[in-house]
Design an enzyme around this catalytic site. Structure first.
Site, mmCIF file in Angstrom:
data_model
loop_
_atom_site.group_PDB
_atom_site.id
_atom_site.type_symbol
_atom_site.label_atom_id
_atom_site.label_comp_id
_atom_site.label_asym_id
_atom_site.label_seq_id
_atom_site.Cartn_x
_atom_site.Cartn_y
_atom_site.Cartn_z
ATOM 1 C CD GLU A 95 10.176 0.925 6.739
ATOM 2 O OE1 GLU A 95 10.264 0.979 7.975
ATOM 3 O OE2 GLU A 95 9.071 0.887 6.133
ATOM 4 C CG HIS A 120 11.769 -4.764 16.036
ATOM 5 N ND1 HIS A 120 10.468 -5.203 15.978
ATOM 6 C CD2 HIS A 120 11.714 -3.409 15.847
ATOM 7 C CE1 HIS A 120 9.664 -4.174 15.772
ATOM 8 N NE2 HIS A 120 10.393 -3.074 15.687
ATOM 9 C CG HIS A 180 2.615 -6.719 -21.887
ATOM 10 N ND1 HIS A 180 3.883 -7.253 -21.849
ATOM 11 C CD2 HIS A 180 1.919 -7.301 -20.879
ATOM 12 C CE1 HIS A 180 3.963 -8.114 -20.839
ATOM 13 N NE2 HIS A 180 2.787 -8.166 -20.250
ATOM 14 C CG HIS A 214 -2.307 -6.925 -19.869
ATOM 15 N ND1 HIS A 214 -2.071 -5.668 -19.347
ATOM 16 C CD2 HIS A 214 -1.337 -7.729 -19.356
ATOM 17 C CE1 HIS A 214 -1.012 -5.718 -18.565
ATOM 18 N NE2 HIS A 214 -0.556 -6.953 -18.548
#
Length: 643
Positions: free
Chosen positions: A413, A475, A38, A268
Site C-alpha cells: 500500500e 477490517h 545537515h 549529521h
C-alpha cells in the site's frame, strides 16, 4: 528516442576538485548561516552528485519542466543544501541570496526540498525512503510513456539515497516492484556513510544491501571510494548499459574534511561551527569567502547547462517532426502533460448511473470502464484488491509490455501510493490506486505528500464502514474518514449512489492541484431520488436538517420520512464533500455517518456516529448493533428534539 551519452570526462580533474569543494563549502556555509541543518551528507556525497550532474544528467535549467529531461531525486532530503548548491551552479533560478536565506521563512531554500517551491526540485523529500519510491514511479512513468510515444521519450531517473532511506519499509516495497517490472532506466546511488543520527548504522542494521537489491533483480555494484569521480562515473556508465534497474553503493565519509567530526554522527545534523569550518577550508586550500564560486566552476557549469539547452533544442526539433507525422498523438501528448481533459467526460460518467441498488465500489468500476477508452492517460491499479475495490482495469503493465494501463502493485500500500506520486510528478498520466479504507493507514505518509505537493492522485478507498461485516474490527474503519478530512489539501468524497459516484469521479479528474479520496461502500445502496419538493414546486419548510454521507444517506431518508409523518419539516442533505456543507441555522441539524463523530460535533446539534471499534458478523447486524437502524436513530433524534 534514445538518450545521448556525454563523454566520460567532460571536465578536467582540477575543475572537478574545485567543483566538489564548491559544493561542500556552499552546503557548509548555508548550514552555518542558518544556524541549523545537515552539513555531513552534502560534504560526503558531493563527489558523486557532481559526477552525476556533470557527466550524466540531461537537463535544461532554463526549462526545468522539459518533458524528456532526466529526473534527479535526492531521497535523503535532509541533505538539501547539496541540491540547492547544484541548482545554483547549473543556472536554475536560485541566486546566491536564496542560498544565504537557507531554512529562513519565505526563502526558496527550505530545510527539506519542496516540489513547486524551488525551481528544479522534482519532488518533496525528507520523509526517508519516499524519494526512492517516487523515483521508481518516475521510472515506471517513463517506460509507460516510451511505450506510447517512443519518438519523443527516452530519459532516465537518478536518485541518491541514504542509510535511513534503505531502512524504511517503503524502500523494500518500491525496490521490489522496480525489479519485478525491470525498470532499467533507473539508477540509484547509495550514500554509504554508515552513520545515522544516533550513531553508527551497525547499531541497528546489518543488511547486505547489495545482496538485497540483487535479490530484487537489480544490477548492483560498489564504489570503494566515493571521492573517486572516475570510479563513480564508470559505475554509472555500466549501470546505464544494463537492462535492469541499478543500485550503486558508494562508500563515503559523512562530513568529509571537517576535523573532529568527519565520520561521526556529530556531522549529521548540526552546523560545523566557525572554527571547524575554517579549519576544513584551510585543509582544502579554500581561501575564498563564504558562498564563493570559483570562476572555472561557473564557466564549466554554464557550458554544461548550454549542452543541456542544445539537447532540449534537439528534442524540440524531434517533437516538431513527430507532430507533423502524427498530429493526433502529438496533441494527446501535449494535452496530457497540461492535464487537460477531453470534452464530454461529465456526460460519459453520468451515463454509468443505473436504477438497481449496487455498491458504490461497483458504480466506481462502471466509471472506470467508461473512462478507459476516452482517457488513455488514466492508469493505476490496486494493492492486490482490484476485484474487491472495483478497479479491474484491463491488461497489466509488465516488464515486457508497458503499453497497458493496469498496474499490479501487490500487497504494498505505502509503496503503491509513493510510486503513484512519482508517476504523477513525471507528468503525462492521471493516476489512481485502491485499497480498503482501513488500510489507508499503511499509505498515509505518501497520501500526505500527494497533498503537500499538490498532485492529483486519486485514492479509491472501499469497504468504508463497519458494514464490512464478518471480517471484523481489524477490517472495519471507524476513525479513517475523519482522519482523512484532517489532511490539508485532500478532497474527501463519500458518494451515496451511482449518480454521486459518477460526480465524484468527475470532480476528482477535474482537480489538478491536489489529491482526492473516493470513499466507497462494500454493500449495495439504493439509487436516491432527487431532493423532495412540495406540490407547488418549492422546497419543504425545514425544522430538522439531516445530513449524511455515503451509504447512510438512504438511512437518513428513511428517518426523515418517519419524522415527516410526525409533522416535522425535514430536509436531507447528502454531504458527499463535508467541507462544502453549512448547516441551516433555522433548523435542528442532525448528522448520520457510520464512523467517528468527532468532526461532526460542533458542526451539528446531534451527531450520530460510531466512536468504538466494530464487531464481527453480517454487515447489517453489525450496523444494527451499533445503532444504525431507522428505529435507533429515530429514538435519538426524538430524544434530542424533546430536550
Amino acid at each position: 528516442m534514445t538518450d545521448t551519452l556525454r563523454e566520460p570526462s567532460a571536465t578536467s580533474a582540477e575543475t572537478d576538485r574545485l567543483a566538489v569543494d564548491t559544493l561542500r563549502f556552499l552546503a557548509a556555509d548555508m548550514v552555518q548561516a542558518a544556524g541549523s541543518g545537515h552539513p555531513g551528507m552534502p560534504m560526503g556525497a558531493a563527489p558523486m552528485a557532481w559526477t552525476l550532474w556533470s557527466r550524466h544528467l540531461r537537463q535544461d535549467p532554463a526549462a526545468p519542466d522539459w518533458p524528456d529531461r532526466d529526473r534527479f531525486v535526492l531521497s535523503a532530503g535532509h541533505g538539501s543544501a547539496l541540491l540547492y548548491g547544484l541548482l545554483h551552479l547549473f543556472g536554475h533560478d536560485l541566486p546566491e541570496a536564496e542560498l544565504r536565506s537557507f531554512r529562513k521563512l519565505g526563502s526558496r531554500t527550505p530545510g527539506h526540498p519542496e516540489f513547486g517551491h524551488t525551481p528544479g526540485v522534482e519532488c518533496t523529500t525528507g520523509p526517508l525512503g519516499q524519494g526512492l519510491a517516487m523515483a521508481v514511479g518516475m521510472a515506471l512513468a517513463e517506460r509507460m510513456a516510451h511505450a506510447r510515444y517512443p519518438e519523443v521519450t527516452g530519459h532516465r531517473t537518478y536518485a541518491v539515497v541514504g542509510d535511513g532511506c534503505l531502512m524504511e519499509g517503503v524502500s523494500h516495497e518500491a525496490a521490489s516492484l522496480a525489479g519485478h517490472l525491470g525498470l532499467g532506466r533507473l539508477v540509484v546511488l547509495w550514500d554509504d556513510n554508515a552513520i545515522t543520527i544516533d550513531g553508527g548504522v551497525a547499531r541497528a542494521c546489518g543488511d547486505d544491501q547489495l545482496a538485497r537489491f540483487a535479490a530484487y533483480g537489480w544490477h548492483t555494484e560498489a564504489v570503494a571510494d566515493g571521492g573517486d569521480i572516475e570510479a563513480v562515473d564508470e559505475a554509472v556508465l555500466r549501470a546505464k548499459a544494463d537492462p535492469r534497474p541499478s543500485f550503486i553503493a558508494v562508500r563515503t565519509v559523512i562530513g568529509d574534511g571537517a576535523p573532529g567530526v568527519e565520520g561521526t554522527a556529530k556531522a549529521h545534523g548540526s552546523p560545523l561551527g566557525e572554527e571547524v569550518l575554517a579549519e576544513a577550508k584551510r585543509r582544502a586550500g579554500w581561501d575564498r569567502p563564504p558562498f564563493a564560486v570559483p570562476e572555472p566552476v561557473r564557466r564549466t557549469c554554464a557550458a554544461l547547462a548550454a549542452d543541456g539547452a542544445r539537447e532540449h533544442g534537439s528534442w524540440r526539433e524531434t517533437f516538431a517532426a513527430f507532430e507533423a507525422a502524427a498530429p493526433e498523438r502529438a496533441a494527446r501528448f501535449r494535452r496530457t502533460h497540461e492535464r487537460l481533459l477531453p470534452e464530454g467526460l461529465g456526460e460519459i460518467l453520468a451515463g454509468t448511473a443505473g436504477d438497481a441498488p449496487r455498491a458504490t465500489r461497483q458504480a466506481s468500476q462502471a466509471c472506470l470502464d467508461a473512462l478507459a477508452p476516452v482517457l488513455p492517460e488514466l492508469v493505476g491499479g490496486s494493492a492486490d484488491l482490484a476485484g474487491s475495490t472495483g478497479t479491474t482495469y484491463g491488461d497489466l503493465v509488465t516488464r515486457d509490455d508497458y503499453a497497458h494501463r493496469a498496474i499490479a502493485f501487490g500487497v504494498r500500500e505505502f509503496g503503491m501510493a509513493a510510486v503513484l506520486n512519482g508517476m504523477s510528478l513525471h507528468g503525462g498520466f492521471r493516476v489512481f490506486g485502491s485499497t480498503f479504507l482501513v488500510f489507508a493507514d499503511y499509505l498515509r505518509p505518501a497520501l500526505r505528500l500527494s497533498a503537500l505537493m499538490g498532485q492529483p492522485v486519486v485514492y479509491v478507498f472501499t469497504h468504508d464502514s463497519v458494514a464490512v461485516g464478518e471480517d471484523g474490527p481489524t477490517h472495519q474503519p471507524v476513525g479513517h474518514i475523519e482522519s482523512l478530512r484532517l489532511i490539508p489539501g485532500l478532497q474527501v468524497l463519500r458518494p451515496a449512489d451511482d449518480r454521486e459516484t459518477a460526480e465524484a469521479w468527475r470532480l476528482a479528474l477535474q482537480r489538478t492541484d491536489g489529491p482526492t479520496a473516493l470513499v466507497l461502500s462494500r454493500q449495495a445502496v439504493p439509487q436516491l431520488a432527487p431532493a423532495r419538493q412540495d406540490e407547488d414546486g418549492e422546497a419543504v419548510s425545514v425544522s430538522v436538517e439531516i445530513v449524511a454521507t455515503g451509504s447512510e444517506v438512504a438511512l437518513a431518508e428513511a428517518v426523515a420520512e418517519a419524522l415527516r409523518g410526525e409533522a416535522y419539516g425535514v430536509r436531507v442533505v447528502s454531504a458527499m464533500d463535508r467541507s462544502r456543507y453549512t448547516p441551516d441555522p433555522s433548523a435542528v441539524a442532525v448528522s448520520i455517518e457510520a464512523g467517528s463523530s468527532a468532526g461532526w460535533k460542533g458542526l451539528v446539534d446531534l451527531a450520530v456516529g460510531i466512536d468504538e471499534f466494530g464487531s464481527s458478523g453480517p454487515g447489517d447486524e453489525v450496523l444494527a448493533h451499533h445503532g444504525f437502524t431507522v428505529d435507533a436513530v429515530l429514538d435519538r433524534v426524538r430524544a434530542h428534539l424533546n430536550r
